[in-house]
Design an enzyme around this catalytic site. Structure first.
Site, PDB file in Angstrom:
ATOM      1  N   ARG A   1      11.814 -46.893  15.011  1.00 48.54           N
ATOM      2  CA  ARG A   1      11.665 -46.722  13.559  1.00 48.54           C
ATOM      3  C   ARG A   1      12.230 -47.917  12.791  1.00 48.54           C
ATOM      4  NH1 ARG A   1      10.320 -41.201  13.008  1.00 48.54           N
ATOM      5  NH2 ARG A   1      10.075 -40.513  15.162  1.00 48.54           N
TER       6      ARG A   1
ATOM      7  N   CYS B   1      13.513 -43.390  19.732  1.00 52.03           N
ATOM      8  CA  CYS B   1      13.393 -43.049  18.301  1.00 52.03           C
ATOM      9  C   CYS B   1      13.950 -44.064  17.308  1.00 52.03           C
ATOM     10  CB  CYS B   1      14.066 -41.696  18.055  1.00 52.03           C
ATOM     11  SG  CYS B   1      13.173 -40.308  18.753  1.00 52.03           S
TER      12      CYS B   1
ATOM     13  N   LYS C   1      11.002 -37.271   9.381  1.00 51.96           N
ATOM     14  CA  LYS C   1      12.195 -37.640  10.144  1.00 51.96           C
ATOM     15  C   LYS C   1      12.606 -39.080   9.851  1.00 51.96           C
ATOM     16  CE  LYS C   1      13.440 -38.608  14.937  1.00 51.96           C
ATOM     17  NZ  LYS C   1      13.069 -38.442  16.343  1.00 51.96           N
TER      18      LYS C   1
ATOM     19  N   ASP D   1       6.134 -38.344  16.255  1.00 48.41           N
ATOM     20  CA  ASP D   1       7.255 -38.424  17.185  1.00 48.41           C
ATOM     21  C   ASP D   1       6.856 -37.981  18.600  1.00 48.41           C
ATOM     22  OD1 ASP D   1       9.792 -38.547  18.299  1.00 48.41           O
ATOM     23  OD2 ASP D   1      10.759 -37.639  16.570  1.00 48.41           O
ATOM     24  N   ASP D   2       7.016 -38.883  19.568  1.00 47.85           N
ATOM     25  CA  ASP D   2       6.747 -38.585  20.986  1.00 47.85           C
ATOM     26  C   ASP D   2       5.276 -38.280  21.268  1.00 47.85           C
ATOM     27  OD1 ASP D   2       9.455 -38.911  21.299  1.00 47.85           O
ATOM     28  OD2 ASP D   2       9.843 -36.944  22.160  1.00 47.85           O
TER      29      ASP D   2
ATOM     30  N   SER E   1      16.509 -36.394  15.093  1.00 49.03           N
ATOM     31  CA  SER E   1      15.638 -35.529  15.906  1.00 49.03           C
ATOM     32  C   SER E   1      16.109 -34.074  15.827  1.00 49.03           C
ATOM     33  CB  SER E   1      15.648 -35.992  17.362  1.00 49.03           C
ATOM     34  OG  SER E   1      15.158 -37.305  17.478  1.00 49.03           O
TER      35      SER E   1
ATOM     36  N   LYS F   1       8.040 -41.906  27.592  1.00 45.90           N
ATOM     37  CA  LYS F   1       9.143 -42.207  26.679  1.00 45.90           C
ATOM     38  C   LYS F   1      10.369 -42.722  27.430  1.00 45.90           C
ATOM     39  CE  LYS F   1      12.274 -39.789  23.497  1.00 45.90           C
ATOM     40  NZ  LYS F   1      12.455 -38.585  22.653  1.00 45.90           N
TER      41      LYS F   1
ATOM     42  N   HIS G   1      16.075 -40.821  10.955  1.00 45.49           N
ATOM     43  CA  HIS G   1      16.706 -41.252  12.214  1.00 45.49           C
ATOM     44  C   HIS G   1      17.101 -42.732  12.233  1.00 45.49           C
ATOM     45  CE1 HIS G   1      17.043 -39.761  16.634  1.00 45.49           C
ATOM     46  NE2 HIS G   1      18.201 -40.121  16.102  1.00 45.49           N
TER      47      HIS G   1
ATOM     48  N   ASP H   1       5.873 -43.279  17.554  1.00 41.62           N
ATOM     49  CA  ASP H   1       7.088 -44.065  17.808  1.00 41.62           C
ATOM     50  C   ASP H   1       7.276 -44.428  19.273  1.00 41.62           C
ATOM     51  OD1 ASP H   1       7.754 -41.472  18.677  1.00 41.62           O
ATOM     52  OD2 ASP H   1       9.810 -41.599  17.933  1.00 41.62           O
ATOM     53  N   ASN H   2       6.805 -43.608  20.175  1.00 45.43           N
ATOM     54  CA  ASN H   2       6.902 -43.885  21.617  1.00 45.43           C
ATOM     55  C   ASN H   2       6.055 -42.875  22.379  1.00 45.43           C
ATOM     56  OD1 ASN H   2      10.064 -42.671  20.908  1.00 45.43           O
ATOM     57  ND2 ASN H   2       8.759 -41.475  22.259  1.00 45.43           N
TER      58      ASN H   2
ATOM     59  N   HIS I   1       7.827 -33.902  19.133  1.00 45.79           N
ATOM     60  CA  HIS I   1       9.134 -33.957  19.804  1.00 45.79           C
ATOM     61  C   HIS I   1       9.615 -32.517  20.023  1.00 45.79           C
ATOM     62  CE1 HIS I   1      13.402 -34.766  20.421  1.00 45.79           C
ATOM     63  NE2 HIS I   1      13.207 -36.072  20.331  1.00 45.79           N
TER      64      HIS I   1
END
Length: 488
Positions: free
Chosen positions: A91, A87, A140, A47-48, A165, A307, A142, A286-287, A234
């Site tokens: 996903r 997010c 996660k 994540d991130d 998140s 992001k 989401h 994811d980003n 994240h």
């Protein structure tokens, strides 16, 4: 007499040759390996995580030795795109092989959102489960926190993790008194232990790792799909006591060292169980990084923005794939790929049927196995917000359309977990970039290349017909609806 002796000698030679040939054929037959089973799949989705956050990609202040080793033993894809730079949308795309706006999904769902991934959509988990795979997700989700949208209703046998998140909790840094509800672990469909503090959050990485290892042990005798979407890095950042204060990059470096440890522990378990050579491991994000968090954010590795933007810093992600003896070791591929291409590739490798509804992904099995003469993907669409077509790409040319959006440039980043303020509606002008010569998207060559503009605008028009474009108030012909819980 002489003839007789020669005949006997010749007979002995022929007999010896026949015996040797028979022994050779028998040995070859006995040593021939049985046909390979369909591979296990382990998919890490961080994540991130920015393009520059692995030491193999130039990170400073800490190292990621397990991921560096994975890159040495596998292939690093350096032109790999998340489907959107946020997010939930990202996903949804990964698990369905579709641009998220095709599914009616955008943004990041809040805890009270009535929206989720429509259970009618077919996920990677559902496709491989039909082939006899065990399926588990630890981390996660989401994609909707209502029960009907949770992983057990989307093809997964097991789930332990957080539903969204972990900054969506009462300690959210942007609000003195947050309206977010308490955050809980989810075990299957049931609410578990509450995550109340940063000390509780420091358990995220080790607990997820333990569950992933347990899943491998339980399913070592059958094929499995293991999805590990780690919630960190994240914000808010938290590392366990084993890693806290261990890096030269503060808490962000500590978190990255622990995530690298997690990958190493899971890879070690695959070897312990004798599964290493029949497992495809994929690592990506994811980003890009949430740059206005400053020292609590990662690095886009020199790409523009981060992001929440359709520039390369928002969507180009680190990607490593490893499968000993199948995926070439120590290789770098610069071919354009995206997370939406993972589903059809896994489907082909496992013999699974593709979803009945239209998808956007393109399988890249031959490229994965080392055939660099193939170019599975030539174009890519950069959508953001609800359904804004902000850019299109073909090969190395990228056309940015005029659009309002987030920018991190010209604003001071935050510090110690507090975000810096950034504009969300900066107006970006129309621009053309050549990503080979200008990966940082700094030199607008729009006026010099009218023929390229014409070609890219044709791609954009086809995308608007298919998926729509809010910027031009155009509805797409082939957009499906997200899942929704109706209010009582």
């Amino acid at each position: 007499m002489i003839f007789h002796k020669m005949s006997l000698k010749m007979l002995r030679l022929v007999s010896a040759a026949v015996l040797c040939l028979g022994f050779y054929l028998l040995t070859a037959f006995q040593s021939e390996k049985p046909p390979a089973k369909t591979p296990n799949i382990v998919l890490f989705f961080i994540d991130d995580l920015g393009y520059g956050d692995l030491s193999v990609n130039g990170a400073l202040g800490y190292t990621t030795p397990n991921l560096d080793k994975m890159a040495f033993e596998g292939t690093r894809f350096t032109n790999f795109m998340a489907a959107q730079a946020v997010c939930s949308a990202s996903r949804a795309a990964l698990l369905t092989g579709c641009y998220p706006n095709r599914l009616g999904i955008s943004g990041a769902f809040g805890p009270s959102s009535p929206i989720g991934l429509n259970p009618e959509e077919e996920t990677i988990a559902e496709l491989v489960k039909a082939q006899g795979y065990a399926t588990g997700i630890f981390g996660k989700w989401h994609l909707g926190s209502q029960e009907q949208f949770l992983p057990l209703q989307q093809g997964f046998d097991e789930y332990y993790g957080v539903p969204y998140s972990h900054d969506m909790w009462p300690l959210h840094p942007w609000q003195e008194t947050s309206k977010y509800p308490p955050l809980h672990w989810i075990d299957g469909n049931k609410q578990g232990k509450e995550i109340k503090t940063l000390d509780d959050a420091s358990e995220l990485t080790p607990v997820i790792t333990e569950h992933a290892i347990s899943f491998i042990r339980k399913n070592k005798s059958k094929p499995f799909f293991l999805y590990v979407p780690h919630p960190l890095p994240h914000v808010p950042l938290a590392a366990s006591a084993k890693f806290k204060g261990k890096s030269g990059r503060g808490i962000f470096g500590d978190v990255m060292m622990e995530l690298d440890w997690s990958v190493g522990e899971i890879m070690k378990e695959l070897k312990t169980q004798g599964l290493d050579k029949n497992t495809l491991v994929i690592f990506t994000s994811d980003n890009g990084p949430w740059l206005n968090y400053g020292d609590h954010a990662g690095s886009a590795g020199g790409f523009r923005e981060g992001k929440g933007t359709s520039f390369e810093g928002g969507q180009r992600e680190p990607c490593i794939m490893r499968w000993p003896g199948v995926v070439p070791a120590g290789r770098v591929s610069n071919k354009l790929l995206s997370t939406i291409d993972i589903l059809p590739t896994i489907a082909k490798l496992t013999g699974a049927k593709l979803p009945k509804a239209k998808i956007d992904g393109i399988e890249f099995v031959n490229l994965l196995k080392g055939d660099d003469s193939t170019t599975p993907r030539e174009s890519f669409l950069y959508y953001y917000r609800q359904n804004n077509l902000e850019a299109v790409r073909k090969n190395d040319w990228k056309l940015i359309f005029e659009h309002p959006g987030r920018t991190y440039e010209g604003s001071l980043p935050g510090k110690n977990g507090q975000p810096g303020l950034i504009p969300e509606d900066h107006l970006f002008p129309k621009a053309l970039y050549h990503l080979t010569r200008d990966p940082g998207e700094r030199n607008n060559v729009l006026e010099q290349n009218p023929e390229i503009i014409t070609e890219l605008e044709k791609i954009a028009e086809a995308a608007r017909e298919d998926l729509g474009d809010d910027l031009q108030q155009k509805k797409g012909k082939n957009v499906r609806v997200a899942g929704r819980v109706e209010k009582k």
